[in-house]
Design an enzyme around this catalytic site. Sequence first.
Site, PDB file in Angstrom:
ATOM      1  N   GLU A 218       0.822  -1.209   0.000  1.00 54.47           N
ATOM      2  CA  GLU A 218       0.000   0.000   0.000  1.00 54.47           C
ATOM      3  C   GLU A 218       0.862   1.269   0.000  1.00 54.47           C
ATOM      4  OE1 GLU A 218      -3.338   0.481  -0.330  1.00 54.47           O
ATOM      5  OE2 GLU A 218      -2.751   2.580  -0.307  1.00 54.47           O
ATOM      6  N   THR A 260      -5.734   1.677  -5.584  1.00 54.57           N
ATOM      7  CA  THR A 260      -5.303   0.274  -5.501  1.00 54.57           C
ATOM      8  C   THR A 260      -5.969  -0.570  -6.581  1.00 54.57           C
ATOM      9  OG1 THR A 260      -5.281   0.541  -3.114  1.00 54.57           O
ATOM     10  CG2 THR A 260      -4.999  -1.688  -3.929  1.00 54.57           C
ATOM     11  N   HIS A 375      -1.437   3.312   4.814  1.00 57.55           N
ATOM     12  CA  HIS A 375      -2.401   4.103   4.038  1.00 57.55           C
ATOM     13  C   HIS A 375      -2.564   5.479   4.675  1.00 57.55           C
ATOM     14  CE1 HIS A 375      -6.013   5.385   2.005  1.00 57.55           C
ATOM     15  NE2 HIS A 375      -5.949   4.332   1.209  1.00 57.55           N
TER      16      HIS A 375
HETATM   17  C1  GP9 Z   1      -8.664  -0.559   0.628  1.00 60.36           C
HETATM   18  C2  GP9 Z   1      -7.376  -0.424  -0.077  1.00 60.36           C
HETATM   19  C3  GP9 Z   1      -6.837   0.968  -0.015  1.00 60.36           C
HETATM   20  O1  GP9 Z   1      -9.268  -1.791   0.446  1.00 60.36           O
HETATM   21  O2  GP9 Z   1      -7.468  -0.881  -1.356  1.00 60.36           O
HETATM   22  O3  GP9 Z   1      -7.503   1.823  -0.814  1.00 60.36           O
HETATM   23  P1  GP9 Z   1      -6.819   2.866  -1.799  1.00 60.36           P
HETATM   24  O4  GP9 Z   1      -5.355   2.808  -1.683  1.00 60.36           O
HETATM   25  O5  GP9 Z   1      -7.275   2.479  -3.135  1.00 60.36           O
HETATM   26  O6  GP9 Z   1      -7.312   4.203  -1.352  1.00 60.36           O
HETATM   27 MN    MN Z   2      -3.749   1.685  -2.267  1.00 58.95          MN
END
Ligand code: GP9
Ligand code: MN
Length: 578
Positions: A218, A260, A375
């Site tokens: 992420e 994502t 995130h």
């Molecule tokens: C949540 C993950 C994060 O399931 O995919 O979201 P994103 O990075 O797309 O904001």
């Molecule tokens: Mn993401």
Amino acid sequence: MKIVSAAEIPAVLLSPAGSLILLFGFSFYFSRTFKPLVFWTAWLVANALLYGDLLYYRFYTDFVTLPILFQFDNVGGLGPSTLELMSPWDLLLFIDLLIIPWLLKKRTNKGAVIKTKQKIWYASAGLVLVLVTVGYGLIRSPYLFSASYDRDGLVKAVGPYNYHLYDFALGAVTPLNRTLASQADAVPSEDYLKNKKDKTTDLFGIAKGKNVVLISMESTQNFVIDRKVDGEEITPFLNDLIEDSFYFSNIYDQTAQGKTSDSEFMIDTGLYPLASGSVFVQKPENKYYGLPHILKEEKYYASVFHGNERTFWNRENMYKALGYDHYYSKRDYNVTEENSVNYGIKDIEFFEQTAEKLEELPQPFYSRLITLTNHFPFLLDDEDKMIEEANTNVEVVNRYITTVRYQDEAIRNLFEDLKEKGLYEDTMFVLYGDHYGISEKYEEGVFEMTGKEASPVNHVAMQQVPLIIHIPGVEGETISTIGGEIDIRPTILHLLGIKTENKLSFGHVLFTRNEEHPVMFRDGSFVTKEYTFNDGVCYNNSSEEISPASCIPYQETVRKELKLSDGIIYGDLLRFLK
Ligand code: GP9
Ligand code: MN
């Protein structure tokens, strides 16, 4: 939004005028009782649009599109931190709330009826201004509407209100593309893609038959690799892993508003994501020839593991369309308050529970594991902090270092776990950053940390994400060829010994990728080995602005490829191909 030439100034200043005149003029056609209501509703719509745009732009450096409104629950990053994006100065935007009543009070002709002639003059003035604005935009760029994915360019030329109107109209007619499409529409994409032949190398088939574990990291950008903060490595495990892996050091994030999900889409289909909204949300009913479909022909079992809700990014439906056998989502994990932070289950817990599930799968398997902890806004409990926060002027960047470090530890644990479970030796690992974590708004902190100068070329370079392919027993190499997320799929196929021809994907095998071919982004900008094209300006890679002529041939390739990819998605053209 940067003004890059003097010719843009009149457009930026005047473009909203025509549409605002028309919008507020609606109230003329209502009785005295309803007039204020209609006027203030128009005021509310205009201001809500503008303020929504402003907040969205602050984080994403992009404008709100119609599909985004339908997927608002999925706009990660905005939800938990909208307050963070607001500023007290924003109140100035609403200053007309004081000025308009004052003007109304001051006027002398209170209660006068507006004559029809006046109304006609007023409406014509609005209309003429809109036409002049659009005409001026088209003179400067004939591709204004056909390449409307360059939203910065479009908004600069026609203003925010005309842009939203155009975007709305576009959203209303796109479903027709599928209805009207026929077999013949698939021919141009077929021809273009058939000509794209990947050379073979002695790495072809080196991981044949192995399990494939993809780790979507992420918000992980490439600048964290091999970087220390206060003498401590941010990614000690990844830095070691790179020594024994193929590490692609010049790979760019090519995602758009689907974040994502866009990265997942590119890796599985080899098609570009859509310019607006997430293709996962908008096109789950299409026919795809996904990586899971191809691998299932080789007897692979395909699954995705992610600790979030099944419905997020419409994954539940889209994974079926992409050919997955199973989606392990939040409901398959033991998720508690204690083991969660920010968006959900912490990566260490997530990987622990995932490893147990991987052990049960039929082999060979193709599994994508999607991390979550790193995130925005990068929150972490104190006990999980394994490195001190960085010391830049940007809090978000300082925190980011701690969540990236945590994710690195989680991946180390996963590798150890899989070794213990006897799954490591027979697996090829593909680790990649899904997209940027530090948006342009906070980028200054990264420049401070890396000692890089804030420039458009360095901003584009900052969009690089790490790509690491680790095959146990195979010697590693750092490969500096430029490429993008779209190239991950053919590279995986190549290593698995599966021919990439006729697979209708836009990517190239990274071991042999031609660096003259542009790595393109969804707003129409691109990089090649020599040039960077961003915000409508052509640069050489020493950050010098150069003549637009050097970029034109590449711009044509970019327009062509994005148009073909969009055509495949909007027309659902893969249903016509064998
Ligand atoms: C949540 C993950 C994060 O399931 O995919 O979201 P994103 O990075 O797309 O904001
Ligand atoms: Mn993401």
